[in-house]
Motif scaffolding. Structure first.
Motif, PDB file in Angstrom:
ATOM      1  N   ALA A 184     -18.382 -10.037   9.763  1.00  0.00           N
ATOM      2  CA  ALA A 184     -18.362 -11.089  10.785  1.00  0.00           C
ATOM      3  C   ALA A 184     -17.389 -12.194  10.417  1.00  0.00           C
ATOM      4  O   ALA A 184     -17.348 -12.652   9.285  1.00  0.00           O
ATOM      5  N   GLN A 185     -16.599 -12.615  11.394  1.00  0.00           N
ATOM      6  CA  GLN A 185     -15.672 -13.733  11.172  1.00  0.00           C
ATOM      7  C   GLN A 185     -16.316 -15.054  11.588  1.00  0.00           C
ATOM      8  O   GLN A 185     -15.749 -16.113  11.379  1.00  0.00           O
ATOM      9  N   SER A 186     -17.503 -14.955  12.190  1.00  0.00           N
ATOM     10  CA  SER A 186     -18.190 -16.148  12.678  1.00  0.00           C
ATOM     11  C   SER A 186     -19.530 -15.700  13.263  1.00  0.00           C
ATOM     12  O   SER A 186     -19.635 -14.596  13.779  1.00  0.00           O
ATOM     13  N   PRO A 187     -20.553 -16.540  13.182  1.00  0.00           N
ATOM     14  CA  PRO A 187     -21.819 -16.189  13.843  1.00  0.00           C
ATOM     15  C   PRO A 187     -21.824 -16.593  15.315  1.00  0.00           C
ATOM     16  O   PRO A 187     -22.880 -16.622  15.948  1.00  0.00           O
ATOM     17  N   GLN A 188     -20.643 -16.877  15.844  1.00  0.00           N
ATOM     18  CA  GLN A 188     -20.501 -17.443  17.178  1.00  0.00           C
ATOM     19  C   GLN A 188     -21.385 -16.796  18.253  1.00  0.00           C
ATOM     20  O   GLN A 188     -22.195 -17.462  18.884  1.00  0.00           O
ATOM     21  N   PHE A 189     -21.209 -15.493  18.457  1.00  0.00           N
ATOM     22  CA  PHE A 189     -21.955 -14.833  19.535  1.00  0.00           C
ATOM     23  C   PHE A 189     -23.467 -14.954  19.320  1.00  0.00           C
ATOM     24  O   PHE A 189     -24.220 -15.231  20.245  1.00  0.00           O
ATOM     25  N   TYR A 190     -23.873 -14.755  18.081  1.00  0.00           N
ATOM     26  CA  TYR A 190     -25.302 -14.718  17.818  1.00  0.00           C
ATOM     27  C   TYR A 190     -25.957 -16.081  17.989  1.00  0.00           C
ATOM     28  O   TYR A 190     -27.069 -16.200  18.488  1.00  0.00           O
ATOM     29  N   LYS A 191     -25.263 -17.121  17.568  1.00  0.00           N
ATOM     30  CA  LYS A 191     -25.907 -18.427  17.721  1.00  0.00           C
ATOM     31  C   LYS A 191     -26.007 -18.797  19.203  1.00  0.00           C
ATOM     32  O   LYS A 191     -27.008 -19.367  19.635  1.00  0.00           O
ATOM     33  N   GLN A 192     -25.025 -18.407  19.996  1.00  0.00           N
ATOM     34  CA  GLN A 192     -25.134 -18.637  21.445  1.00  0.00           C
ATOM     35  C   GLN A 192     -26.288 -17.825  22.039  1.00  0.00           C
ATOM     36  O   GLN A 192     -27.056 -18.320  22.862  1.00  0.00           O
ATOM     37  N   MET A 193     -26.381 -16.563  21.586  1.00  0.00           N
ATOM     38  CA  MET A 193     -27.452 -15.707  22.101  1.00  0.00           C
ATOM     39  C   MET A 193     -28.819 -16.291  21.756  1.00  0.00           C
ATOM     40  O   MET A 193     -29.782 -16.173  22.535  1.00  0.00           O
ATOM     41  N   LEU A 194     -28.923 -16.928  20.598  1.00  0.00           N
ATOM     42  CA  LEU A 194     -30.210 -17.481  20.175  1.00  0.00           C
ATOM     43  C   LEU A 194     -30.551 -18.770  20.910  1.00  0.00           C
ATOM     44  O   LEU A 194     -31.729 -19.087  21.091  1.00  0.00           O
ATOM     45  N   VAL A 195     -29.514 -19.490  21.348  1.00  0.00           N
ATOM     46  CA  VAL A 195     -29.776 -20.611  22.262  1.00  0.00           C
ATOM     47  C   VAL A 195     -30.405 -20.050  23.535  1.00  0.00           C
ATOM     48  O   VAL A 195     -31.429 -20.532  24.017  1.00  0.00           O
ATOM     49  N   GLY A 196     -29.789 -18.975  24.033  1.00  0.00           N
ATOM     50  CA  GLY A 196     -30.303 -18.309  25.232  1.00  0.00           C
ATOM     51  C   GLY A 196     -31.652 -17.661  25.016  1.00  0.00           C
ATOM     52  O   GLY A 196     -32.416 -17.464  25.959  1.00  0.00           O
ATOM     53  N   ALA A 197     -31.952 -17.334  23.765  1.00  0.00           N
ATOM     54  CA  ALA A 197     -33.240 -16.706  23.447  1.00  0.00           C
ATOM     55  C   ALA A 197     -34.393 -17.682  23.593  1.00  0.00           C
ATOM     56  O   ALA A 197     -35.555 -17.289  23.506  1.00  0.00           O
ATOM     57  N   GLY A 198     -34.041 -18.970  23.750  1.00  0.00           N
ATOM     58  CA  GLY A 198     -35.097 -19.950  23.951  1.00  0.00           C
ATOM     59  C   GLY A 198     -35.300 -20.886  22.770  1.00  0.00           C
ATOM     60  O   GLY A 198     -36.094 -21.812  22.844  1.00  0.00           O
ATOM     61  N   TYR A 199     -34.577 -20.635  21.700  1.00  0.00           N
ATOM     62  CA  TYR A 199     -34.701 -21.567  20.567  1.00  0.00           C
ATOM     63  C   TYR A 199     -33.985 -22.888  20.864  1.00  0.00           C
ATOM     64  O   TYR A 199     -34.215 -23.890  20.208  1.00  0.00           O
ATOM     65  N   GLU A 200     -33.070 -22.834  21.810  1.00  0.00           N
ATOM     66  CA  GLU A 200     -32.298 -23.996  22.275  1.00  0.00           C
ATOM     67  C   GLU A 200     -31.371 -24.567  21.219  1.00  0.00           C
ATOM     68  O   GLU A 200     -30.206 -24.861  21.485  1.00  0.00           O
ATOM     69  N   ARG A 201     -31.912 -24.787  20.005  1.00  0.00           N
ATOM     70  CA  ARG A 201     -31.095 -25.398  18.955  1.00  0.00           C
ATOM     71  C   ARG A 201     -31.210 -24.553  17.684  1.00  0.00           C
ATOM     72  O   ARG A 201     -32.314 -24.413  17.143  1.00  0.00           O
ATOM     73  N   VAL A 202     -30.097 -24.019  17.227  1.00  0.00           N
ATOM     74  CA  VAL A 202     -30.120 -23.212  16.003  1.00  0.00           C
ATOM     75  C   VAL A 202     -28.979 -23.636  15.086  1.00  0.00           C
ATOM     76  O   VAL A 202     -27.972 -24.184  15.520  1.00  0.00           O
ATOM     77  N   PHE A 203     -29.202 -23.397  13.797  1.00  0.00           N
ATOM     78  CA  PHE A 203     -28.095 -23.598  12.860  1.00  0.00           C
ATOM     79  C   PHE A 203     -28.121 -22.496  11.821  1.00  0.00           C
ATOM     80  O   PHE A 203     -29.134 -21.821  11.632  1.00  0.00           O
ATOM     81  N   GLU A 204     -26.980 -22.290  11.198  1.00  0.00           N
ATOM     82  CA  GLU A 204     -26.872 -21.250  10.187  1.00  0.00           C
ATOM     83  C   GLU A 204     -25.927 -21.696   9.082  1.00  0.00           C
ATOM     84  O   GLU A 204     -24.917 -22.337   9.321  1.00  0.00           O
ATOM     85  N   VAL A 205     -26.301 -21.342   7.855  1.00  0.00           N
ATOM     86  CA  VAL A 205     -25.435 -21.532   6.694  1.00  0.00           C
ATOM     87  C   VAL A 205     -25.137 -20.137   6.174  1.00  0.00           C
ATOM     88  O   VAL A 205     -26.058 -19.457   5.719  1.00  0.00           O
ATOM     89  N   GLY A 206     -23.926 -19.688   6.294  1.00  0.00           N
ATOM     90  CA  GLY A 206     -23.648 -18.325   5.858  1.00  0.00           C
ATOM     91  C   GLY A 206     -22.169 -18.059   5.655  1.00  0.00           C
ATOM     92  O   GLY A 206     -21.310 -18.748   6.222  1.00  0.00           O
TER      93      GLY A 206
END
Length: 434
Positions: A184-206
């Motif tokens: 992965a070059q970025s968690p971009q897609f996944y963090k957007q998907m998780l906003v849509g998943a209902g978490y609304e606000r997510v962060f990642e250190v990776g």
RNA sequence: GGGCCCGUAGUGUAGCCUGGUUUAACACGUCGCCCUGUCACGGCGAAGAUCGCCAGUUCAAAUCUGGUCGGGCCCGCCA
């Protein structure tokens, strides 16, 4: 006897203590001698008038020793206390000559980066090199704490992916059983998907991976990305304001928790006020007018422009940070929301800090049809992004986010010449070990 | 991918242009001796380098040329 750490000595005056650590330095002055012991909390000085008794001249530097002695106040000692040496036991000795001296200042050592990195674990024993990662840990910890308090959920997304995020940068291909996959070059897609998943606000250190064939003082091929993504925003400024707050808190935390590290590194923390922002169009005008740059056809900022805009921010806003906003549409990935009133430009921004880009972010496109259309406009096939697009069919709120390069941020806070110094075991074009 | 630069004791450098008085120098480290308060301790002495590697030019190469290997910086791109 329980082990005492060197940092605890000032509270143990008059007591007999047991210390464990590495021999940092030995100074013999005839009949009075000093041994500097280093442990994870710092340095302390043991003193004796009987160097022969402890065979001090036979002790190799960087040996691991156990010291027993009494703690006494001594105004001439660095911490105001020192250890009156009573017993000394050598536990482990080096079996090879040291590659370089580890008990000198960085300036005095003047090591080539390659030597430093070839012997990375050893070089980290040097209190200055070691301090870099104590500061970095505080930076990352502050990122976590701050976002948790702001209602963000920490997530961990896969680093093995089937398709590239943004098309642009090169990916490392890997063999995934019978399939071709990529790092992965970025968690971009996944963090957007998780906003849509209902978490609304997510962060990642990776870690993220970029197979870019460059060799500069600000690039590594594996870096720690500090990402966050937030839903129900009213504008991209919700995202930048939060980062502004985060940086304010971060500087405070560093001031309070890393004072010793910052001092030994000679680092000066920035003042974080309200970080100014500059529309890309205005930035370009300033580059032309104040810096004599030829800005014709300029759709992105080169490193010189980034340095010049930071110089401008310093002079005009007295700020070491500046947001450059509304990057042209051509230079931003397909998921970036454009400005409906000024559709040549996007709601995408970068944060520049002391002349270097440390953050990229934007408001994203949340409307399914708009997103599909934009993917096509970029010459890409929406089918390839089905896994990402699906959630957008089922209503995703307006959202935006950003990514901070942890090593770059560390580098700029500490004034390091090369980003590799801010990576424990950096991976660059040619380095795969240690 | 393009451009510029660097490889000399364990470490960091000088010497290279302008080839020969160089037994390749200096600082730190190492080893030995001396020194009661150092903290970049100080003083005296010693050991340690076939000058990245290969070839060429020359009476003579660390020094000039070509190749090769290793490294650095800048740009494109990016965090």
């Amino acid at each position: 006897m329980e082990r005492t750490l060197t940092a605890q000595l000032p509270q143990r005056v008059g007591e007999r203590v047991r210390l464990l650590g590495w021999v940092h330095h030995i100074r013999q002055l005839g009949s009075i001698s000093f041994l500097l012991l280093r442990d994870r909390t710092g340095l302390c000085q043991a003193v004796t008038a009987e160097p022969e008794r402890f065979k001090l001249n036979q002790i190799q530097r960087e040996s691991i020793v156990e010291l027993l002695g009494r703690v006494k106040p001594e105004p001439q000692a660095r911490q105001g206390v020192e250890l009156e040496l009573e017993e000394l036991k050598i536990l482990i000795t080096p079996v090879a000559p040291l590659p370089f001296e580890v008990n000198r200042s960085r300036k005095k050592l003047n090591l080539k980066l390659d030597m430093l990195l070839d012997h990375r674990a050893f070089s980290l024993r040097n209190p200055e090199f070691g301090a870099v990662f104590r500061v970095q840990a505080e930076i990352v910890n502050t990122f976590r704490e701050f976002l948790r308090q702001a209602g963000f959920l920490e997530v961990h997304t896969s680093k093995i992916i089937a398709a590239g995020t943004e098309g642009g940068t090169a990916l490392f291909p890997i063999q995934y059983f019978e399939q071709k996959a990529y790092l992965a070059q970025s968690p971009q897609f996944y963090k957007q998907m998780l906003v849509g998943a209902g978490y609304e606000r997510v962060f990642e250190v990776g870690f993220v991976y970029r197979a870019e064939d460059h060799a500069t003082s600000r690039h590594i091929n594996e870096y720690l990305s500090l990402d966050y993504e937030m839903g129900f925003i009213q504008s991209f400024r919700d995202v930048t304001r939060l980062e502004n707050q985060l940086l304010k808190v971060m500087v405070e935390k560093l001031k309070n928790n890393c004072a010793a590290e910052l001092e030994i590194l000679g680092a000066r923390l920035p003042e974080v006020g309200e970080i100014p922002e500059l529309h890309f169009r205005d930035a370009r005008a300033i580059l032309k007018k104040d810096y004599g740059r030829n800005t014709e056809g300029m759709i992105d900022l080169d490193p010189e422009a980034e340095r010049q805009l930071c110089d401008y921010a310093g002079k005009v806003y007295n700020s070491e940070f500046i947001f450059i906003t509304h990057y042209p549409r051509k230079t931003r990935p397909f998921y970036t929301m454009w400005d409906p009133d000024d559709p040549e430009y996007t709601f995408g921004f970068d944060l520049l800090f002391r002349g270097l880009e440390v953050t990229t972010g934007s408001q994203r496109i949340h409307d399914y049809n708009m997103l599909v259309e934009n993917i096509r406009r970029f010459g890409l096939q929406p089918e390839n992004y089905d896994f990402y697009l699906e959630i957008f069919k089922y209503a995703v709120p307006p959202h935006g986010g950003l990514a901070i390069g942890a090593e770059r941020l560390t580098q700029q806070f500490l004034g390091l010449a090369n980003v590799r110094e801010a990576s424990l075991f950096p991976r660059d074009r040619f380095r795969l070990t240690p």
